[in-house]
Design an enzyme around this catalytic site. Structure first.
Site, PDB file in Angstrom:
ATOM      1  CG  ASP A   1      -0.108  -0.260   2.516  1.00 27.32           C
ATOM      2  OD1 ASP A   1       1.118  -0.013   2.508  1.00 27.32           O
ATOM      3  OD2 ASP A   1      -0.704  -0.689   3.511  1.00 27.32           O
TER       4      ASP A   1
ATOM      5  CD  GLU B   1       0.394   4.430   4.492  1.00 20.89           C
ATOM      6  OE1 GLU B   1      -0.553   5.142   4.931  1.00 20.89           O
ATOM      7  OE2 GLU B   1       1.588   4.669   4.767  1.00 20.89           O
TER       8      GLU B   1
ATOM      9  CG  HIS C   1       6.760   4.022  10.170  1.00 26.01           C
ATOM     10  ND1 HIS C   1       6.499   2.807  10.712  1.00 26.01           N
ATOM     11  CD2 HIS C   1       6.219   4.011   8.946  1.00 26.01           C
ATOM     12  CE1 HIS C   1       5.838   2.059   9.838  1.00 26.01           C
ATOM     13  NE2 HIS C   1       5.646   2.768   8.757  1.00 26.01           N
TER      14      HIS C   1
ATOM     15  CG  HIS D   1      10.900   5.332   9.662  1.00 27.76           C
ATOM     16  ND1 HIS D   1      11.148   6.235   8.663  1.00 27.76           N
ATOM     17  CD2 HIS D   1      10.265   4.295   9.071  1.00 27.76           C
ATOM     18  CE1 HIS D   1      10.687   5.765   7.514  1.00 27.76           C
ATOM     19  NE2 HIS D   1      10.140   4.580   7.736  1.00 27.76           N
TER      20      HIS D   1
HETATM   21  C1  UD1 Z   1       6.810   4.847   3.704  1.00 26.87           C
HETATM   22  C2  UD1 Z   1       5.386   4.467   3.265  1.00 26.87           C
HETATM   23  C3  UD1 Z   1       4.663   3.769   4.400  1.00 26.87           C
HETATM   24  C4  UD1 Z   1       5.455   2.603   4.949  1.00 26.87           C
HETATM   25  C5  UD1 Z   1       6.858   3.082   5.323  1.00 26.87           C
HETATM   26  C6  UD1 Z   1       7.686   1.910   5.745  1.00 26.87           C
HETATM   27  C7  UD1 Z   1       4.184   5.935   1.696  1.00 26.87           C
HETATM   28  C8  UD1 Z   1       3.382   7.154   1.533  1.00 26.87           C
HETATM   29  N1  UD1 Z   1       4.640   5.686   2.944  1.00 26.87           N
HETATM   30  O1  UD1 Z   1       6.723   5.840   4.722  1.00 26.87           O
HETATM   31  O2  UD1 Z   1       3.412   3.266   3.901  1.00 26.87           O
HETATM   32  O3  UD1 Z   1       4.811   2.078   6.071  1.00 26.87           O
HETATM   33  O4  UD1 Z   1       7.478   3.704   4.190  1.00 26.87           O
HETATM   34  O5  UD1 Z   1       8.810   2.297   6.444  1.00 26.87           O
HETATM   35  O6  UD1 Z   1       4.412   5.205   0.752  1.00 26.87           O
HETATM   36  N2  UD1 Z   1      14.338   8.237   4.607  1.00 26.87           N
HETATM   37  C9  UD1 Z   1      15.712   8.148   4.483  1.00 26.87           C
HETATM   38  N3  UD1 Z   1      16.266   6.933   4.151  1.00 26.87           N
HETATM   39  C10 UD1 Z   1      15.524   5.815   3.945  1.00 26.87           C
HETATM   40  C11 UD1 Z   1      14.133   5.906   4.112  1.00 26.87           C
HETATM   41  C12 UD1 Z   1      13.560   7.138   4.423  1.00 26.87           C
HETATM   42  O7  UD1 Z   1      16.429   9.117   4.661  1.00 26.87           O
HETATM   43  O8  UD1 Z   1      16.090   4.748   3.649  1.00 26.87           O
HETATM   44  C13 UD1 Z   1      13.733   9.555   4.929  1.00 26.87           C
HETATM   45  C14 UD1 Z   1      13.845  10.538   3.736  1.00 26.87           C
HETATM   46  O9  UD1 Z   1      13.999  11.826   4.238  1.00 26.87           O
HETATM   47  C15 UD1 Z   1      12.469  10.354   3.062  1.00 26.87           C
HETATM   48  C16 UD1 Z   1      11.595  10.230   4.293  1.00 26.87           C
HETATM   49  O10 UD1 Z   1      12.335   9.394   5.188  1.00 26.87           O
HETATM   50  O11 UD1 Z   1      12.127  11.437   2.233  1.00 26.87           O
HETATM   51  C17 UD1 Z   1      10.228   9.710   4.079  1.00 26.87           C
HETATM   52  O12 UD1 Z   1      10.190   8.536   3.284  1.00 26.87           O
HETATM   53  P1  UD1 Z   1       8.777   8.078   2.644  1.00 26.87           P
HETATM   54  O13 UD1 Z   1       8.986   6.789   1.926  1.00 26.87           O
HETATM   55  O14 UD1 Z   1       8.150   9.185   1.875  1.00 26.87           O
HETATM   56  O15 UD1 Z   1       7.845   7.861   3.892  1.00 26.87           O
HETATM   57  P2  UD1 Z   1       7.918   6.827   5.065  1.00 26.87           P
HETATM   58  O16 UD1 Z   1       7.504   7.579   6.282  1.00 26.87           O
HETATM   59  O17 UD1 Z   1       9.224   6.140   5.038  1.00 26.87           O
HETATM   60  N1  UDP Z   2      12.224  -3.608  10.534  1.00 24.25           N
HETATM   61  C1  UDP Z   2      13.621  -3.676  10.417  1.00 24.25           C
HETATM   62  N2  UDP Z   2      14.375  -2.797  11.138  1.00 24.25           N
HETATM   63  C2  UDP Z   2      13.844  -1.880  11.990  1.00 24.25           C
HETATM   64  C3  UDP Z   2      12.428  -1.805  12.078  1.00 24.25           C
HETATM   65  C4  UDP Z   2      11.666  -2.680  11.344  1.00 24.25           C
HETATM   66  O1  UDP Z   2      14.143  -4.501   9.676  1.00 24.25           O
HETATM   67  O2  UDP Z   2      14.605  -1.122  12.613  1.00 24.25           O
HETATM   68  C5  UDP Z   2      11.398  -4.519   9.723  1.00 24.25           C
HETATM   69  C6  UDP Z   2      10.313  -5.278  10.442  1.00 24.25           C
HETATM   70  O3  UDP Z   2      10.767  -6.523  10.922  1.00 24.25           O
HETATM   71  C7  UDP Z   2       9.233  -5.440   9.368  1.00 24.25           C
HETATM   72  C8  UDP Z   2       9.426  -4.215   8.508  1.00 24.25           C
HETATM   73  O4  UDP Z   2      10.713  -3.698   8.786  1.00 24.25           O
HETATM   74  O5  UDP Z   2       9.466  -6.578   8.558  1.00 24.25           O
HETATM   75  C9  UDP Z   2       8.362  -3.197   8.829  1.00 24.25           C
HETATM   76  O6  UDP Z   2       8.694  -1.978   8.219  1.00 24.25           O
HETATM   77  P1  UDP Z   2       7.995  -0.627   8.645  1.00 24.25           P
HETATM   78  O7  UDP Z   2       7.547  -0.732  10.047  1.00 24.25           O
HETATM   79  O8  UDP Z   2       8.943   0.453   8.276  1.00 24.25           O
HETATM   80  O9  UDP Z   2       6.771  -0.535   7.638  1.00 24.25           O
HETATM   81  P2  UDP Z   2       5.269  -1.083   7.644  1.00 24.25           P
HETATM   82  O10 UDP Z   2       5.307  -2.553   7.827  1.00 24.25           O
HETATM   83  O11 UDP Z   2       4.517  -0.374   8.729  1.00 24.25           O
HETATM   84  O12 UDP Z   2       4.756  -0.664   6.309  1.00 24.25           O
END
Ligand code: UD1
Ligand code: UDP
Length: 370
Positions: free
Chosen positions: A100, A136, A209, A242
């Protein structure tokens, strides 16, 4: 010979999608009936790369789209345009997306515009509230609406799709996250010395997060943690933060430098699984963590008001707590104090699959193309 292969492109971009799609990439690559392409949007960068490394997957296309503190508009338009180019060049028979996220929603739309068949892994999850989780819930609806194949983790997810009027292409497969988790638990060992846990204390693992928890709800969660730490001298809290700055900027000022609270960087998947296993209780708003923890026998309290994963609550391993400070404190306290309640939650069965979801998905794809 090659031309007869079914060409499948798997598109993903965030940490949880990678954890849940990499086992499927490996499974499909092992079958010579398929030609498999891996396309990563890199909606996440570091958090994606660590999973690709673990599963030893080198993407065929890396769109490298993550920007610091990115917004939904820019990310969405980038995904739409960049995936169009790859789909035009490769013209796969099937595009698989997961769950999602923005990557899933927009890549599916893009494949639909390109008139390519679409398969949705982790289909059918719903809260039926468009604002929770945001965005989502709408991404899921978009993906299922344009999909030809829907791989649902549970019966309830299948029913949700049928209720929307779609009757064909629905398969109950379990969730591939259990395939990933079992692979890691069986094959990969690591130690957690670098976290410096006190072995005499009970560990409470926290992750949060979600966008709808940014601001006040996340502040409430942090203040609840502070109160729990003050009340219980026998607990320690570990919070792998996160990388989203909206999370870090709220959490750090409240929880940094508090005794027995460890704010750490996101963990790679292997140490994270091991930390889950060692934890006494998990507090989380993560989807994936709720699905994994019951397999490890660790009670989960969900920091959200609504859920698209009601099965885990019905089976007893997970409780919905929300983000009210008093409610979080009293529910955790009850679980710390009440042995029977704790035993009940930790013995619950996991409704999300048997670790063979990838096999069922592979079989369904073959059936569809035959
Ligand atoms: C995204 C997804 C969410 C999912 C989550 C899992 C959307 C809208 N959101 O949220 O559904 O649950 O990922 O973790 O699709 N960033 C880094 N390095 C990384 C990852 C993130 O620096 O490896 C920072 C960056 O500043 C980035 C920000 O996090 O712009 C947000 O990332 P984004 O994917 O937009 O949103 P999440 O909160 O990670
Ligand atoms: N996870 C990980 N490292 C962390 C936190 C979570 O590997 O520090 C793993 C966790 O076991 C799960 C996945 O990341 O498999 C969940 O990701 P997240 O919570 O970011 O996203 P969501 O599942 O809510 O979309």
């Amino acid at each position: 010979m090659n031309s007869k292969k079914i060409k499948i492109a798997l598109v993903f971009g965030t940490r949880p999608e990678a954890i849940k799609m990499c086992p499927l990439v490996k499974k499909l690559k092992n079958n010579d009936k398929f030609e498999v392409l891996t396309i990563v949007t890199a909606q996440h960068r570091q958090m994606l790369d660590s999973v690709l490394e673990l599963f030893e997957i080198k993407p065929d296309y890396d769109l490298n789209l993550m920007r610091p503190n990115q917004n939904l508009w820019d990310l969405s338009s980038d995904i739409l345009l960049k995936t169009k180019q790859v789909f035009e060049k490769e013209n796969p028979d099937l595009v698989l997306v997961h769950g999602d996220t923005t990557t899933a929603g927009i890549s599916a739309l893009s494949a639909f515009y390109s008139r390519i068949k679409i398969g949705h892994v982790e289909a059918g999850l719903r809260t039926f509230d468009k604002d929770y989780p945001f965005p989502e819930e709408i991404n899921r609806v978009i993906v299922d609406s344009v999909s030809d194949l829907m791989f649902c983790p549970t019966d309830k997810a299948c029913e949700n799709i049928k209720k929307s009027g779609i009757q064909k292409g629905i398969y109950k497969t379990g969730n591939t996250v259990i395939d990933a988790l079992l692979y890691v638990i069986k094959n990969k060992k690591t130690d957690l010395d670098f976290i410096n846990l006190n072995p005499d204390l009970k560990t409470i693992l926290l992750t949060s997060h979600r966008r709808e928890n940014f601001g006040k709800p996340l502040e409430n969660i942090c203040f609840a943690i502070k109160e729990l730490i003050e009340k219980n001298k026998d607990i320690q809290i570990v919070y792998p933060l996160h990388l989203n700055p909206n999370v870090r900027n709220t959490v750090k000022p409240i929880l940094e430098n508090i005794e027995r609270v460890k704010l750490i960087e996101p963990l790679d998947y292997i140490p994270f699984c091991n930390l889950m296993k060692k934890s006494h209780i998990i507090l989380t708003d993560s989807g994936g963590v709720q699905e994994e923890a019951p397999t490890l026998g660790i009670p989960v309290l969900v920091l959200r008001d609504e859920t698209e994963r009601p099965e885990a609550i019905e089976y007893g391993g997970v409780k919905l707590v929300g983000t009210n400070k008093e409610k979080i404190v009293s529910t955790v306290q009850n679980l710390l104090d009440n042995k029977n309640e704790y035993e009940k939650m930790s013995k619950a069965i996991n409704p999300y699959g048997d670790g063979f979801a990838c096999d069922y998905i592979e079989k369904a794809i073959l059936e569809y193309f035959n």
